[in-house]
Design an enzyme around this catalytic site. Structure first.
Site, PDB file in Angstrom:
ATOM      1  CG  HIS A   1      32.338  51.599  29.224  1.00 50.41           C
ATOM      2  ND1 HIS A   1      31.180  51.498  29.972  1.00 50.41           N
ATOM      3  CD2 HIS A   1      32.906  52.781  29.578  1.00 50.41           C
ATOM      4  CE1 HIS A   1      31.051  52.573  30.738  1.00 50.41           C
ATOM      5  NE2 HIS A   1      32.080  53.368  30.514  1.00 50.41           N
TER       6      HIS A   1
ATOM      7  CG  ASP B   1      35.739  57.068  35.147  1.00 47.01           C
ATOM      8  OD1 ASP B   1      34.854  57.251  36.004  1.00 47.01           O
ATOM      9  OD2 ASP B   1      35.906  55.977  34.568  1.00 47.01           O
TER      10      ASP B   1
ATOM     11  N   GLY C   1      33.963  62.060  31.537  1.00 41.34           N
ATOM     12  CA  GLY C   1      33.926  61.252  32.740  1.00 41.34           C
ATOM     13  C   GLY C   1      33.930  59.772  32.411  1.00 41.34           C
ATOM     14  CG  HIS C   2      32.162  55.518  34.120  1.00 47.62           C
ATOM     15  ND1 HIS C   2      33.341  54.842  34.362  1.00 47.62           N
ATOM     16  CD2 HIS C   2      31.198  54.551  34.049  1.00 47.62           C
ATOM     17  CE1 HIS C   2      33.112  53.548  34.450  1.00 47.62           C
ATOM     18  NE2 HIS C   2      31.818  53.337  34.252  1.00 47.62           N
ATOM     19  CG  PHE C   3      28.911  56.460  30.373  1.00 42.99           C
ATOM     20  CD1 PHE C   3      28.636  55.249  29.757  1.00 42.99           C
ATOM     21  CD2 PHE C   3      28.581  56.611  31.714  1.00 42.99           C
ATOM     22  CE1 PHE C   3      28.041  54.209  30.453  1.00 42.99           C
ATOM     23  CE2 PHE C   3      27.984  55.576  32.418  1.00 42.99           C
ATOM     24  CZ  PHE C   3      27.714  54.366  31.785  1.00 42.99           C
TER      25      PHE C   3
END
Length: 286
Positions: A101, A236, A262-264
């Protein structure tokens, strides 16, 4: 299942890591991104430990690992990969899949190039290896890479604030109540340690070495054809979904899943992410 919390001594540093599962089971090494650490992997480790061995280190400068001052230790992605590589050697881990990640991608792909015979598969959740993954978010970082002046360095301190950390967790998330605010508080407290901003700014600069290595990473994918699961948050704004789709260009059977996150995605789409990862690892073991 029990998650154990351990510390190894690597090159004079204390390297914290979480470990779960049977040491004889197929292994997944979990490589975290910015601005977090292995703390975000604890639920996934507990979920998968009945079938797999999970190892999640904190890089130097992150989490509960040593954080020597920036002027005393070279904070580069080569150096982070060195530490993880030596940790895995110390633990006797010779075959493993990697979960990458964010920052985990440049660490993980360095390991893959060093030891292609060790990698059984790659899970990427917003871990970039293609130019297509970059978004306008990277404009001020690209300016810093091109001209690492004090002014361009100072401009990036805004990425180390509580507002920026909150944005990383919440942007592109349809239901922000799914974001555990304790994760943000934990990450920000560690970013706010004396000297840690300089560590992070050094890594922001060194991130500029990664795009130049993408061709080598992609060649590794084409030649070795490791099984790939790219399960990304489609919203994201740091690494866009085209970065996930690009894996299919080099790995013929790459599995690409775009999640409503999103990003996580592991944080806000945990059940879906864990199910995809479990099924992927099971196929590796067949």
């Amino acid at each position: 299942m029990t998650v154990r919390h351990r510390t190894a001594r690597i090159d004079g540093l204390d390297v914290f890591y979480r470990e779960a599962g049977d040491p004889g089971a197929p292994t997944l090494v979990l490589l975290h991104g910015f601005p977090t650490s292995s703390v975000g992997f604890a639920p996934l480790m507990a979920e998968l430990a009945g079938e797999f061995r999970l190892i999640a280190p904190d890089y130097p400068g992150f989490g509960l690992s040593s954080a020597p001052p920036a002027g005393e230790w070279a904070y580069t992605f080569d150096h982070l990969a060195d530490v993880v590589d030596k940790l895995l050697d110390q633990l006797g881990v010779r075959r493993y899949a990697i979960y990458v990640h964010d920052y985990g991608a440049p660490v993980g792909f360095r390991l893959a190039l060093r030891h292609p015979e060790r990698i059984t598969g790659i899970v990427s959740q917003n871990g970039n290896a293609y130019d297509e993954g970059f978004t306008p978010f990277w404009t001020p970082l690209r300016a810093y890479w091109a001209e690492p002046t004090p002014a361009n360095r100072e401009a990036l301190r805004s990425l180390l604030t509580p507002d920026a950390t909150h944005w990383q967790y919440s942007h592109g998330v349809p239901d922000t109540s799914l974001v555990d605010p304790a994760l943000e508080v934990h990450d920000q407290a560690l970013l706010d340690r004396p000297g840690n901003q300089e560590i992070q700014l050094d890594l922001f600069l060194d991130y500029g070495t990664n795009p130049g290595r993408y061709a080598d990473w992609q060649e590794y994918l084409r030649v070795h054809q490791p099984p790939v699961l790219a399960a990304w948050g489609r919203h994201d704004e740091i690494f866009g979904p085209d970065g996930a789709r690009a894996f299919a260009r080099d790995v013929k059977d790459a599995q690409v899943q775009l999640l409503d996150a999103g990003h996580f995605p592991l944080t806000t789409r945990f059940a879906q992410s864990a199910g995809l990862i479990r099924d992927f690892l099971r196929r590796l073991s067949d």
